[in-house]
Write a protein that holds these residues in place. Structure first.
Motif, PDB file in Angstrom:
ATOM      1  N   GLU A  37       0.854  -1.200   0.000  1.00 33.03           N
ATOM      2  CA  GLU A  37       0.000   0.000   0.000  1.00 33.03           C
ATOM      3  C   GLU A  37       0.885   1.244   0.000  1.00 33.03           C
ATOM      4  O   GLU A  37       1.790   1.361   0.813  1.00 33.03           O
ATOM      5  N   ARG A  38       0.567   2.167  -0.906  1.00 34.88           N
ATOM      6  CA  ARG A  38       1.437   3.354  -1.033  1.00 34.88           C
ATOM      7  C   ARG A  38       1.228   4.364   0.091  1.00 34.88           C
ATOM      8  O   ARG A  38       2.099   5.176   0.357  1.00 34.88           O
ATOM      9  N   HIS A  39       0.039   4.357   0.734  1.00 35.57           N
ATOM     10  CA  HIS A  39      -0.193   5.291   1.833  1.00 35.57           C
ATOM     11  C   HIS A  39       0.299   4.696   3.161  1.00 35.57           C
ATOM     12  O   HIS A  39       0.671   3.533   3.222  1.00 35.57           O
ATOM     13  N   LEU A  50     -11.729   9.781   3.388  1.00 37.12           N
ATOM     14  CA  LEU A  50     -12.769  10.088   4.398  1.00 37.12           C
ATOM     15  C   LEU A  50     -14.192   9.720   3.986  1.00 37.12           C
ATOM     16  O   LEU A  50     -15.157  10.323   4.472  1.00 37.12           O
ATOM     17  N   VAL A  51     -14.350   8.749   3.092  1.00 38.45           N
ATOM     18  CA  VAL A  51     -15.705   8.255   2.766  1.00 38.45           C
ATOM     19  C   VAL A  51     -16.229   7.555   4.025  1.00 38.45           C
ATOM     20  O   VAL A  51     -15.566   6.673   4.564  1.00 38.45           O
ATOM     21  N   HIS A  52     -17.393   7.966   4.514  1.00 36.56           N
ATOM     22  CA  HIS A  52     -17.750   7.634   5.901  1.00 36.56           C
ATOM     23  C   HIS A  52     -19.039   6.816   6.066  1.00 36.56           C
ATOM     24  O   HIS A  52     -19.668   6.862   7.116  1.00 36.56           O
ATOM     25  N   ALA A 157      -5.939  -4.842  -6.430  1.00 37.67           N
ATOM     26  CA  ALA A 157      -6.997  -4.165  -5.664  1.00 37.67           C
ATOM     27  C   ALA A 157      -6.647  -2.678  -5.588  1.00 37.67           C
ATOM     28  O   ALA A 157      -6.895  -2.015  -4.587  1.00 37.67           O
ATOM     29  N   SER A 158      -6.061  -2.169  -6.669  1.00 38.20           N
ATOM     30  CA  SER A 158      -5.560  -0.788  -6.681  1.00 38.20           C
ATOM     31  C   SER A 158      -6.658   0.235  -6.921  1.00 38.20           C
ATOM     32  O   SER A 158      -6.411   1.429  -6.833  1.00 38.20           O
ATOM     33  N   GLY A 159      -7.839  -0.210  -7.256  1.00 36.18           N
ATOM     34  CA  GLY A 159      -8.935   0.712  -7.577  1.00 36.18           C
ATOM     35  C   GLY A 159      -8.855   1.233  -8.995  1.00 36.18           C
ATOM     36  O   GLY A 159      -9.865   1.574  -9.600  1.00 36.18           O
TER      37      GLY A 159
HETATM   38  C1  LIG Z   1     -16.707  10.804  -2.768  1.00 36.06           C
HETATM   39  C2  LIG Z   1     -17.025   9.359  -2.658  1.00 36.06           C
HETATM   40  C3  LIG Z   1     -18.115   8.963  -1.927  1.00 36.06           C
HETATM   41  C4  LIG Z   1     -18.401   7.615  -1.794  1.00 36.06           C
HETATM   42  N1  LIG Z   1     -19.435   7.236  -1.003  1.00 36.06           N
HETATM   43  C5  LIG Z   1     -19.546   5.942  -0.655  1.00 36.06           C
HETATM   44  C6  LIG Z   1     -20.423   5.558   0.381  1.00 36.06           C
HETATM   45  O1  LIG Z   1     -21.126   6.382   0.950  1.00 36.06           O
HETATM   46  N2  LIG Z   1     -20.455   4.252   0.735  1.00 36.06           N
HETATM   47  C7  LIG Z   1     -19.670   3.305   0.115  1.00 36.06           C
HETATM   48  O2  LIG Z   1     -19.722   2.137   0.522  1.00 36.06           O
HETATM   49  N3  LIG Z   1     -18.854   3.643  -0.876  1.00 36.06           N
HETATM   50  C8  LIG Z   1     -18.757   4.931  -1.270  1.00 36.06           C
HETATM   51  N4  LIG Z   1     -17.878   5.308  -2.235  1.00 36.06           N
HETATM   52  C9  LIG Z   1     -17.164   4.278  -3.015  1.00 36.06           C
HETATM   53  C10 LIG Z   1     -16.072   3.602  -2.233  1.00 36.06           C
HETATM   54  O3  LIG Z   1     -15.510   4.451  -1.254  1.00 36.06           O
HETATM   55  C11 LIG Z   1     -14.923   3.125  -3.139  1.00 36.06           C
HETATM   56  O4  LIG Z   1     -15.369   2.718  -4.399  1.00 36.06           O
HETATM   57  C12 LIG Z   1     -14.236   1.944  -2.448  1.00 36.06           C
HETATM   58  O5  LIG Z   1     -13.722   2.382  -1.204  1.00 36.06           O
HETATM   59  C13 LIG Z   1     -13.156   1.394  -3.341  1.00 36.06           C
HETATM   60  O6  LIG Z   1     -12.410   0.423  -2.632  1.00 36.06           O
HETATM   61  P1  LIG Z   1     -11.196  -0.308  -3.359  1.00 36.06           P
HETATM   62  O7  LIG Z   1     -10.534  -1.127  -2.337  1.00 36.06           O
HETATM   63  O8  LIG Z   1     -11.653  -0.937  -4.623  1.00 36.06           O
HETATM   64  O9  LIG Z   1     -10.245   0.899  -3.850  1.00 36.06           O
HETATM   65  P2  LIG Z   1      -9.550   2.062  -3.015  1.00 36.06           P
HETATM   66  O10 LIG Z   1     -10.286   2.349  -1.772  1.00 36.06           O
HETATM   67  O11 LIG Z   1      -9.329   3.159  -3.993  1.00 36.06           O
HETATM   68  O12 LIG Z   1      -8.162   1.407  -2.589  1.00 36.06           O
HETATM   69  C14 LIG Z   1      -7.127   1.200  -3.503  1.00 36.06           C
HETATM   70  C15 LIG Z   1      -5.818   1.276  -2.726  1.00 36.06           C
HETATM   71  O13 LIG Z   1      -4.744   0.918  -3.595  1.00 36.06           O
HETATM   72  C16 LIG Z   1      -3.645   1.762  -3.315  1.00 36.06           C
HETATM   73  N5  LIG Z   1      -2.799   1.761  -4.525  1.00 36.06           N
HETATM   74  C17 LIG Z   1      -3.166   2.121  -5.781  1.00 36.06           C
HETATM   75  N6  LIG Z   1      -2.136   1.955  -6.633  1.00 36.06           N
HETATM   76  C18 LIG Z   1      -1.102   1.469  -5.882  1.00 36.06           C
HETATM   77  C19 LIG Z   1       0.234   1.102  -6.201  1.00 36.06           C
HETATM   78  N7  LIG Z   1       0.720   1.189  -7.452  1.00 36.06           N
HETATM   79  N8  LIG Z   1       1.033   0.648  -5.203  1.00 36.06           N
HETATM   80  C20 LIG Z   1       0.557   0.565  -3.918  1.00 36.06           C
HETATM   81  N9  LIG Z   1      -0.696   0.909  -3.569  1.00 36.06           N
HETATM   82  C21 LIG Z   1      -1.528   1.349  -4.547  1.00 36.06           C
HETATM   83  C22 LIG Z   1      -4.279   3.111  -3.016  1.00 36.06           C
HETATM   84  O14 LIG Z   1      -3.415   3.948  -2.281  1.00 36.06           O
HETATM   85  C23 LIG Z   1      -5.523   2.693  -2.231  1.00 36.06           C
HETATM   86  O15 LIG Z   1      -5.290   2.650  -0.840  1.00 36.06           O
HETATM   87  C24 LIG Z   1     -17.586   6.651  -2.428  1.00 36.06           C
HETATM   88  C25 LIG Z   1     -16.490   7.055  -3.184  1.00 36.06           C
HETATM   89  C26 LIG Z   1     -16.201   8.392  -3.301  1.00 36.06           C
HETATM   90  C27 LIG Z   1     -14.991   8.792  -4.071  1.00 36.06           C
END
Ligand SMILES: Cc1cc2nc3c(=O)[nH]c(=O)nc-3n(C[C@H](O)[C@H](O)[C@H](O)COP(=O)(O)OP(=O)(O)OC[C@H]3O[C@@H](n4cnc5c(N)ncnc54)[C@H](O)[C@@H]3O)c2cc1C
Length: 400
Positions: A37-39, A50-52, A157-159
């Motif tokens: 994880e980069r953070h 801060l999505v809550h 799982a980088s999103g």
């Molecule tokens: C404004 C907003 C409001 C939302 N509201 C809601 C809500 O109310 N309820 C809800 O359930 N969802 C909500 N969502 C959606 C939800 O928050 C996200 O879609 C979900 O958290 C995505 O999870 P994820 O694990 O797929 O990706 P992310 O949470 O994006 O995690 C990906 C991780 O990969 C890391 N990463 C990426 N590339 C690299 C790399 N090369 N090397 C190392 N680390 C890397 C990143 O730093 C990050 O920590 C909202 C989203 C947004 C933006």
């Protein structure tokens, strides 16, 4: 560069909701797992942005009473969060959501990974390139320099489907005008109780500020929600992402840089205006910024199966489904608030395993908001409740 020597069974790129679930699941199954994880903390959008609220945890029902949709990691997270905050599911219109606090999410994630001897956690570490012969060679950049780790299987799982960007493989991104808009979420300290009257008065103050030329139009995209802690409110500022809807590119650092600045400057003006002009908000100040702006949609994998909006609307089920998608499709293609589309008769859709399997690449799975769907279905599966479930399924798949 030579590998550092250690070969893991599984490498998980990204420690957001999906990556956390994938790594903990794989480790619990006995796989030696490296979580990268980069953070400096886990949780992704749910902590750094801060999505809550956890959405997608519960079945859609007309009757009151929240019923968990996916057993396993998603349900475990719901239970742990409720134990931490003391808050249970909340009915909002036709859906049930679970308020979550990013501070608690970080702590829960820390506890989960600390409990697993099979997890090697690499924070402050970014995956910058990938190659493979038999195993995956993963090049990492950190303050200490460059290093390579090796893993038999990989979870993206980088999103942002980063593996497609660094290694190759079929991926796509919706054209900018239709892409889901980003948002800037920030913490506010304010003594205001957000009842209907306060919301109306706040909207009035904001409109007055815009009409008088004291606030930019973009403040119209600002919404507030109480965190559940005394005096603490989250502001969510929906943004176009660029000067126009067309110029938004969530993979372009220059665009993201402008987005961060625009979010902070606009939020600062809005809260300063309210604190000065509204008795309700007297003494209010911004108490914390996110690590990064929130990105709802970017690049998605093209997998062996692709979930579509029609599948969601008809509640389609699949023989090899690994989780249920229960959140309505939540479109945020502009800054005028969400547009929700619900399935017929509240039926959940299944997510087939093929959506987690990028086409044509062996021993690679994906999870979270970048799994293989069309733009419409991504508007449902991106929520954290569903990301926990797809992460768990990816963890199970790679640990076999
Ligand atoms: C404004 C907003 C409001 C939302 N509201 C809601 C809500 O109310 N309820 C809800 O359930 N969802 C909500 N969502 C959606 C939800 O928050 C996200 O879609 C979900 O958290 C995505 O999870 P994820 O694990 O797929 O990706 P992310 O949470 O994006 O995690 C990906 C991780 O990969 C890391 N990463 C990426 N590339 C690299 C790399 N090369 N090397 C190392 N680390 C890397 C990143 O730093 C990050 O920590 C909202 C989203 C947004 C933006």
């Amino acid at each position: 560069m030579k590998p550092a020597g250690e070969t893991f069974d599984v490498a998980v790129i990204g420690g957001g909701s999906a990556g956390l679930a994938a790594a903990v699941t794989a480790a619990r199954k006995g796989a030696r797992t490296v979580l990268i994880e980069r953070h400096g903390c886990l949780g992704g959008m749910g902590t750094a942005s801060l999505v809550h609220t956890f959405c997608g945890l519960y079945l859609l029902r007309d009757e009151p009473g929240a019923v968990l949709a996916n057993p396993g990691f998603a349900s475990e997270m719901a239970e742990r969060m409720t134990a931490a905050t003391g808050l249970g599911p909340v009915r909002m219109g036709r859906v049930d959501v679970l308020p979550q606090h990013p501070v608690e999410f970080v702590r829960i994630a820390d506890e989960l990974v600390s409990a697993e001897e099979n997890i090697e956690l690499l924070l402050h570490t970014e995956v910058i390139s990938l190659s493979r012969d038999t195993d995956w060679q993963i090049q990492l950049a950190s303050r200490g320099g460059l290093r390579i780790v090796t893993a038999r299987s990989l979870v993206d799982a980088s999103g942002d489907a980063i593996v497609a960007g660094l290694f190759g493989g079929g991926a796509e991104m919706t054209a900018a005008p239709k892409l889901q808009r980003p948002a800037y979420v920030f913490g506010i300290h304010a003594p205001v109780t957000l009842d209907d009257q306060a919301r109306l008065a706040t909207a009035g103050s904001i409109v007055e500020g815009i009409r008088g030329g004291n606030l930019p139009d973009s403040v119209l995209g600002l919404a507030f929600r109480a965190s559940g802690r005394p005096g603490e409110i989250f502001g969510t500022l929906d943004l176009a992402g660029g000067e126009t809807l067309e110029s938004y590119d969530p993979l372009d650092p220059a665009c993201l840089g402008k987005l961060e600045l625009h979010g902070r400057l606009t939020a600062s003006k809005a809260i300063a205006w309210l604190a000065a002009k509204s008795d309700l908000w007297k003494g209010a100040y911004i108490s914390h910024w996110p690590v990064r702006a929130g990105v709802r949609e970017s690049r998605r994998w093209i997998g062996e199966a692709t979930l579509t909006g029609t599948d969601l609307l008809t509640g389609r089920r699949f023989p090899d489904e690994i989780a249920l998608a229960t959140w309505p499709m939540e479109f945020r293609e502009n800054t005028r608030g969400p547009k929700l589309r619900f399935p017929k008769e509240n039926k959940p859709a299944g997510i087939p395993l093929g959506c987690l399997k990028p086409a044509g690449i062996e021993r690679l799975f994906t999870a979270g908001r970048c799994i293989s769907t069309d733009h419409d279905a991504q508007a449902s599966i991106r929520v954290m409740g569903t990301c926990f479930a797809t992460g768990e399924a990816a963890g199970n798949a790679v640990a076999i």
